[in-house]
Design a protein around this motif. Structure first.
Motif, PDB file in Angstrom:
ATOM      1  N   GLN A 163       0.845  -1.197   0.000  1.00 51.80           N
ATOM      2  CA  GLN A 163       0.000   0.000   0.000  1.00 51.80           C
ATOM      3  C   GLN A 163       0.878   1.243   0.000  1.00 51.80           C
ATOM      4  OE1 GLN A 163      -3.567  -0.332   2.641  1.00 51.80           O
ATOM      5  NE2 GLN A 163      -2.587  -2.226   3.302  1.00 51.80           N
ATOM      6  N   LEU A 164       0.756   2.021  -1.043  1.00 47.65           N
ATOM      7  CA  LEU A 164       1.566   3.229  -1.195  1.00 47.65           C
ATOM      8  C   LEU A 164       0.705   4.471  -1.030  1.00 47.65           C
ATOM      9  CD1 LEU A 164       3.684   2.153  -4.310  1.00 47.65           C
ATOM     10  CD2 LEU A 164       4.343   2.026  -1.914  1.00 47.65           C
ATOM     11  N   LEU A 165       1.270   5.482  -0.412  1.00 46.12           N
ATOM     12  CA  LEU A 165       0.571   6.754  -0.248  1.00 46.12           C
ATOM     13  C   LEU A 165       0.659   7.536  -1.559  1.00 46.12           C
ATOM     14  CD1 LEU A 165      -0.891   8.722   1.662  1.00 46.12           C
ATOM     15  CD2 LEU A 165       1.333   9.538   2.407  1.00 46.12           C
TER      16      LEU A 165
ATOM     17  N   LYS B 224       8.590  11.910   5.200  1.00 47.59           N
ATOM     18  CA  LYS B 224       9.696  12.506   4.454  1.00 47.59           C
ATOM     19  C   LYS B 224       9.413  12.447   2.954  1.00 47.59           C
ATOM     20  CE  LYS B 224      13.229  11.451   7.919  1.00 47.59           C
ATOM     21  NZ  LYS B 224      14.513  10.770   8.191  1.00 47.59           N
ATOM     22  N   VAL B 225       9.461  13.613   2.306  1.00 45.57           N
ATOM     23  CA  VAL B 225       9.205  13.704   0.865  1.00 45.57           C
ATOM     24  C   VAL B 225      10.223  14.649   0.241  1.00 45.57           C
ATOM     25  CG1 VAL B 225       7.504  14.252  -0.930  1.00 45.57           C
ATOM     26  CG2 VAL B 225       6.733  13.380   1.277  1.00 45.57           C
ATOM     27  N   ASN B 226      11.009  14.124  -0.719  1.00 43.69           N
ATOM     28  CA  ASN B 226      11.964  14.963  -1.457  1.00 43.69           C
ATOM     29  C   ASN B 226      12.853  15.799  -0.531  1.00 43.69           C
ATOM     30  OD1 ASN B 226      10.966  14.014  -3.905  1.00 43.69           O
ATOM     31  ND2 ASN B 226       9.435  15.638  -4.050  1.00 43.69           N
ATOM     32  N   GLY B 227      13.357  15.173   0.523  1.00 42.71           N
ATOM     33  CA  GLY B 227      14.264  15.875   1.428  1.00 42.71           C
ATOM     34  C   GLY B 227      13.576  16.711   2.484  1.00 42.71           C
ATOM     35  N   GLN B 228      12.267  16.842   2.416  1.00 45.52           N
ATOM     36  CA  GLN B 228      11.518  17.613   3.414  1.00 45.52           C
ATOM     37  C   GLN B 228      10.826  16.669   4.386  1.00 45.52           C
ATOM     38  OE1 GLN B 228       9.216  20.384   0.630  1.00 45.52           O
ATOM     39  NE2 GLN B 228       9.640  21.739   2.348  1.00 45.52           N
ATOM     40  N   THR B 229      10.756  17.084   5.653  1.00 43.37           N
ATOM     41  CA  THR B 229      10.086  16.276   6.671  1.00 43.37           C
ATOM     42  C   THR B 229       8.865  17.028   7.189  1.00 43.37           C
ATOM     43  OG1 THR B 229      12.182  15.262   7.364  1.00 43.37           O
ATOM     44  CG2 THR B 229      10.336  15.116   8.897  1.00 43.37           C
ATOM     45  N   PHE B 230       7.728  16.359   7.143  1.00 43.64           N
ATOM     46  CA  PHE B 230       6.481  16.932   7.636  1.00 43.64           C
ATOM     47  C   PHE B 230       6.064  16.178   8.893  1.00 43.64           C
ATOM     48  CE2 PHE B 230       6.696  17.414   3.075  1.00 43.64           C
ATOM     49  CZ  PHE B 230       6.343  18.736   2.863  1.00 43.64           C
ATOM     50  N   SER B 231       5.764  16.910   9.965  1.00 44.04           N
ATOM     51  CA  SER B 231       5.401  16.294  11.240  1.00 44.04           C
ATOM     52  C   SER B 231       3.943  16.562  11.569  1.00 44.04           C
ATOM     53  CB  SER B 231       6.282  16.841  12.369  1.00 44.04           C
ATOM     54  OG  SER B 231       7.648  16.543  12.122  1.00 44.04           O
ATOM     55  N   GLN B 232       3.335  15.610  12.248  1.00 48.13           N
ATOM     56  CA  GLN B 232       1.930  15.746  12.613  1.00 48.13           C
ATOM     57  C   GLN B 232       1.677  14.993  13.910  1.00 48.13           C
ATOM     58  OE1 GLN B 232      -0.452  17.452  10.938  1.00 48.13           O
ATOM     59  NE2 GLN B 232      -2.093  16.906  12.341  1.00 48.13           N
ATOM     60  N   PRO B 233       1.024  15.620  14.893  1.00 50.09           N
ATOM     61  CA  PRO B 233       0.705  14.878  16.125  1.00 50.09           C
ATOM     62  C   PRO B 233      -0.343  13.799  15.849  1.00 50.09           C
ATOM     63  CG  PRO B 233      -0.305  17.063  16.154  1.00 50.09           C
ATOM     64  CD  PRO B 233       0.589  17.025  14.955  1.00 50.09           C
ATOM     65  N   LEU B 234      -0.225  12.707  16.569  1.00 48.02           N
ATOM     66  CA  LEU B 234      -1.158  11.595  16.400  1.00 48.02           C
ATOM     67  C   LEU B 234      -1.529  11.065  17.772  1.00 48.02           C
ATOM     68  CD1 LEU B 234      -2.506   9.475  14.436  1.00 48.02           C
ATOM     69  CD2 LEU B 234      -0.456   8.099  14.812  1.00 48.02           C
ATOM     70  N   THR B 235      -2.825  10.942  18.030  1.00 45.97           N
ATOM     71  CA  THR B 235      -3.302  10.409  19.300  1.00 45.97           C
ATOM     72  C   THR B 235      -3.841   9.003  19.077  1.00 45.97           C
ATOM     73  OG1 THR B 235      -3.877  12.610  20.121  1.00 45.97           O
ATOM     74  CG2 THR B 235      -4.900  10.722  21.228  1.00 45.97           C
TER      75      THR B 235
END
Length: 228
Positions: free
Chosen positions: A13-15, A67-78
């Motif tokens: 399964q790919l995003l 991580k996408v193309n050298g960028q890191t995106f963060s998101q809180p998860l409960t």
């Protein structure tokens, strides 16, 4: 190689990277063990996930990173517990602690197994180049390592493979429900942990005593030493 029909297996399964909204199920297990996957008996056509080899994480707050193309995106998860489950957090923590002990122990045994296989291969090559007493000592070392990998049927002490299998079975028992661990399971995990400790001590003796002695003899014969 697999021993199940291909139509059982869930495709990777790919995003999606296309524009728009997408739904993706985040795996909230610890990193799976690096072992060949096995399939559960409860097969679903084209959607059978492999049997888990790592524990679920505990309910709580986490930070997920993409991580996408050298960028890191963060998101809180409960992570929340199923409201129908009434097991206390304390009991869930006991379950996770024991599951992690089984998980980490299997990782440890896998690492040791890789070391023993490598040494067996080195001994095989060296035996072909040696002769006399040196060959005999190499064979003896090889047998000693095999003895802790696979015990004989009448042996009271367990081998690495048997302890590994015990941890795998106990892990499955712990993770198959959300009930507090039973006293029998807790006791079995503790016994397996003691057996692993004894095996590790035996393995460390081989690495720190038997192997250096063998390497001295190999050097005298101008042969390569055994490396771990």
């Amino acid at each position: 190689d697999i021993n199940v029909p291909l139509y059982w297996i869930r495709p990777q399964q790919l995003l999606s990277g296309e524009a728009g909204s997408h739904r993706f199920l985040w795996d909230i297990h610890y990193t799976p063990l690096n072992v060949p996957p096995s399939s559960p008996i409860s097969a679903i056509y084209k959607n059978t996930a492999p049997s888990p080899t790592s524990p679920w994480v505990m309910p709580g707050n986490y930070l997920i990173k993409l991580k996408v193309n050298g960028q890191t995106f963060s998101q809180p998860l409960t992570i929340k517990m199923d409201p129908r489950v009434k097991t206390t957090i304390a009991d869930l923590q006991k379950q996770e602690d024991l599951s992690l002990l089984c998980y980490e122990s299997r990782k440890k045994i896998s690492k040791i197994s890789a070391e023993t296989v490598d040494i067996h291969n080195q001994i095989k090559e060296l035996s072909a180049k040696s002769k006399g007493d040196l060959t005999a000592s190499l064979i003896k070392l090889n047998e000693k390592i095999t003895g802790i990998e696979n015990s004989k049927p009448k042996d009271k002490s367990k081998s690495f493979q048997q302890v590994y299998n015990s941890f795998a079975a106990l892990f499955n028992i712990l993770q198959e429900s959300d009930m507090p661990p039973t006293s029998q399971v807790i006791g079995a995990v503790n016994i397996s942990a003691l057996e692993l400790k004894r095996l590790e001590e035996n393995w460390n003796k081989i690495k720190t005593i038997d192997l250096p002695k063998q390497n001295i003899e190999l050097k005298k014969a101008n042969l390569p030493v055994i490396k771990i």
